[in-house]
Scaffold this active site. Structure first.
Site, PDB file in Angstrom:
ATOM      1  N   LYS A  78      30.742   2.735  35.369  1.00 47.09           N
ATOM      2  CA  LYS A  78      31.019   1.252  34.985  1.00 47.09           C
ATOM      3  C   LYS A  78      30.405   0.904  33.461  1.00 47.09           C
ATOM      4  O   LYS A  78      30.904  -0.224  33.160  1.00 47.09           O
ATOM      5  CB  LYS A  78      29.930   0.583  35.771  1.00 47.09           C
ATOM      6  CG  LYS A  78      28.304   0.856  35.694  1.00 47.09           C
ATOM      7  CD  LYS A  78      27.674  -0.027  36.658  1.00 47.09           C
ATOM      8  CE  LYS A  78      25.874   0.112  36.426  1.00 47.09           C
ATOM      9  NZ  LYS A  78      25.751  -0.370  35.186  1.00 47.09           N
ATOM     10  N   ASP A  79      29.902   1.852  32.694  1.00 46.71           N
ATOM     11  CA  ASP A  79      29.446   1.444  31.255  1.00 46.71           C
ATOM     12  C   ASP A  79      30.871   1.867  30.294  1.00 46.71           C
ATOM     13  O   ASP A  79      30.713   1.679  29.130  1.00 46.71           O
ATOM     14  CB  ASP A  79      28.304   2.106  31.066  1.00 46.71           C
ATOM     15  CG  ASP A  79      27.024   1.713  31.238  1.00 46.71           C
ATOM     16  OD1 ASP A  79      27.214   0.594  32.069  1.00 46.71           O
ATOM     17  OD2 ASP A  79      25.991   2.496  31.534  1.00 46.71           O
ATOM     18  N   ARG A 126      28.532 -10.807  35.700  1.00 47.30           N
ATOM     19  CA  ARG A 126      29.348 -10.733  37.075  1.00 47.30           C
ATOM     20  C   ARG A 126      27.982 -11.211  37.964  1.00 47.30           C
ATOM     21  O   ARG A 126      28.425 -12.070  38.954  1.00 47.30           O
ATOM     22  CB  ARG A 126      29.533  -9.391  37.491  1.00 47.30           C
ATOM     23  CG  ARG A 126      30.060  -9.422  38.918  1.00 47.30           C
ATOM     24  CD  ARG A 126      30.580  -7.826  39.162  1.00 47.30           C
ATOM     25  NE  ARG A 126      29.566  -6.761  39.049  1.00 47.30           N
ATOM     26  CZ  ARG A 126      28.689  -6.572  40.066  1.00 47.30           C
ATOM     27  NH1 ARG A 126      28.731  -7.079  40.974  1.00 47.30           N
ATOM     28  NH2 ARG A 126      27.660  -5.597  39.743  1.00 47.30           N
ATOM     29  N   ARG A 127      26.851 -10.595  38.047  1.00 44.91           N
ATOM     30  CA  ARG A 127      25.755 -10.935  38.856  1.00 44.91           C
ATOM     31  C   ARG A 127      25.484 -12.243  38.662  1.00 44.91           C
ATOM     32  O   ARG A 127      25.299 -13.137  39.792  1.00 44.91           O
ATOM     33  CB  ARG A 127      24.744  -9.840  38.851  1.00 44.91           C
ATOM     34  CG  ARG A 127      25.145  -8.362  39.187  1.00 44.91           C
ATOM     35  CD  ARG A 127      24.087  -7.472  39.126  1.00 44.91           C
ATOM     36  NE  ARG A 127      24.640  -5.883  39.621  1.00 44.91           N
ATOM     37  CZ  ARG A 127      24.243  -4.954  38.774  1.00 44.91           C
ATOM     38  NH1 ARG A 127      23.777  -4.972  37.718  1.00 44.91           N
ATOM     39  NH2 ARG A 127      24.882  -3.877  39.481  1.00 44.91           N
ATOM     40  N   ARG A 144      16.938  -6.864  30.170  1.00 42.86           N
ATOM     41  CA  ARG A 144      17.676  -5.803  29.548  1.00 42.86           C
ATOM     42  C   ARG A 144      16.752  -4.513  29.631  1.00 42.86           C
ATOM     43  O   ARG A 144      15.633  -5.033  29.897  1.00 42.86           O
ATOM     44  CB  ARG A 144      17.968  -6.010  28.204  1.00 42.86           C
ATOM     45  CG  ARG A 144      19.257  -7.004  27.831  1.00 42.86           C
ATOM     46  CD  ARG A 144      20.534  -6.228  28.119  1.00 42.86           C
ATOM     47  NE  ARG A 144      20.699  -5.074  27.487  1.00 42.86           N
ATOM     48  CZ  ARG A 144      20.773  -4.633  26.282  1.00 42.86           C
ATOM     49  NH1 ARG A 144      20.868  -5.661  25.320  1.00 42.86           N
ATOM     50  NH2 ARG A 144      20.867  -3.252  25.807  1.00 42.86           N
ATOM     51  N   ARG A 150      12.764  -2.458  33.408  1.00 43.18           N
ATOM     52  CA  ARG A 150      12.932  -3.591  34.101  1.00 43.18           C
ATOM     53  C   ARG A 150      11.815  -3.562  35.137  1.00 43.18           C
ATOM     54  O   ARG A 150      11.352  -4.752  35.512  1.00 43.18           O
ATOM     55  CB  ARG A 150      14.460  -3.537  34.638  1.00 43.18           C
ATOM     56  CG  ARG A 150      15.456  -3.584  33.814  1.00 43.18           C
ATOM     57  CD  ARG A 150      16.789  -3.811  34.492  1.00 43.18           C
ATOM     58  NE  ARG A 150      17.985  -3.329  33.407  1.00 43.18           N
ATOM     59  CZ  ARG A 150      19.380  -3.801  33.590  1.00 43.18           C
ATOM     60  NH1 ARG A 150      19.493  -4.541  34.366  1.00 43.18           N
ATOM     61  NH2 ARG A 150      19.972  -3.340  32.453  1.00 43.18           N
ATOM     62  N   CYS A 239      31.915  -5.690  29.270  1.00 45.80           N
ATOM     63  CA  CYS A 239      30.370  -6.173  29.815  1.00 45.80           C
ATOM     64  C   CYS A 239      30.372  -7.773  29.861  1.00 45.80           C
ATOM     65  O   CYS A 239      29.647  -8.146  30.374  1.00 45.80           O
ATOM     66  CB  CYS A 239      29.525  -5.666  28.660  1.00 45.80           C
ATOM     67  SG  CYS A 239      29.235  -4.102  28.714  1.00 45.80           S
TER      68      CYS A 239
END
Length: 310
Positions: A78-79, A126-127, A144, A150, A239
């Protein structure tokens, strides 16, 4: 055969590199892991959308691929940007883990559906947009850093919960902190979520490429991700663009759901299409074209204007 594996230095990135290393070693390949720091690892005081989406987690790894410092780069799929430089290719995709998002908290009674207002940490546009669309009572704060950073911020009280990919949480063995598994029909994941992508230079020795594919590539996952990446490439998502898409296999058919959501969550477009298993990229491109015709082009233009990239 000796393969130098390039990776970022976070615990999750290293898990992925060791996973790839184990698969190669089982096939009799000698390996060496090379840790490389990327721009996305260094700049933690700005959101990803402010840094710029192209190659934020991959550029330094690709520099090493180009110079021969490493043979392969291991990425969260996904990155990886939707369009690679002509000098590089993806040689394999590992078998995909469950692709859904999860709510992570020390209070596992929390639920987005409870109606209770609490603060969720996430760095994903997106989230954030999906939360605004379905759960406007939820507050968000930009969060981040790697998974452990996190979780430390969560511990410090900077938020009540985190919104993360299940794959990373599971691989780091934090399943006991999952408060809620989020439904794919609301939180359709980022393209590639749950799989590890193996990138190499086009110029890499053909025998090495063949062995890498043989030992690392999971064909059903590859078929799905070829559709998803073609979809993302046509929409020119990154992103900073809240595009989502996931393909699944059903006998000889591939089915893909994809869409886009405005930054404020007000407008969400989602469509599902099916096609022949043998033509995944055509399906992904066709789904993107359908969305563009339905108004995704206007949403994209508005997002780029708001991000200052129009």
């Amino acid at each position: 055969m000796h393969i130098k594996i390039g990776t970022r230095g976070s615990k999750l990135a290293l898990w992925q590199a060791y996973y790839v290393e184990a698969l190669l070693q089982q096939g009799g390949v000698e390996t060496e892991i090379v840790i490389i720091e990327t721009k996305g690892d260094k700049i933690l005081d700005r959101s990803l959308s402010k840094i710029g989406s192209k190659g934020v987690f991959t550029e330094e790894l690709e520099d090493q691929l180009r110079s021969g410092g490493i043979d392969i780069a291991v990425h969260s799929a996904k990155d990886l940007q939707s369009q690679l430089d002509d000098a590089f290719e993806i040689v394999a995709f590992t078998e995909r883990e469950h692709a859904n998002d999860v709510l992570v908290s020390h209070d596992t009674t929390l639920s987005l559906k409870s109606g209770e207002s609490f603060t969720v940490g996430t760095s994903s546009t997106r989230r954030v947009a999906v939360l605004k669309h379905y759960y406007p009572h939820i507050k968000t704060v930009d969060m981040r850093g790697n998974l452990q950073t996190r979780l430390r911020k969560l511990e410090e009280g900077q938020c009540d919960a985190l919104l993360l990919a299940y794959a990373g949480v599971h691989r780091m063995e934090y399943d006991d902190k999952i408060a809620e598994h989020l439904m794919l029909d609301e939180f359709t994941p980022a393209v590639g979520q749950g799989s590890v992508a193996i990138e190499c230079a086009v110029s890499l020795d053909a025998e090495k490429k063949s062995r890498l594919r043989e030992l690392l590539n999971h064909e059903p996952t590859e078929t799905c991700l070829l559709a998803e990446r073609a979809f993302l490439k046509r929409l020119q998502g990154g992103c900073s663009i809240p595009v989502f898409g996931m393909a699944t296999l059903h006998d000889e058919e591939i089915r893909m759901t994809g869409g886009i959501i405005s930054l404020d969550g007000a407008e969400l477009l989602r469509k599902t299409e099916s096609g022949a298993h043998a033509f995944p990229q055509e399906l992904g491109t066709a789904l993107a074209e359908e969305l563009l015709a339905a108004g995704a082009d206007r949403i994209l233009a508005n997002i780029r204007q708001q991000n200052g990239t129009a």
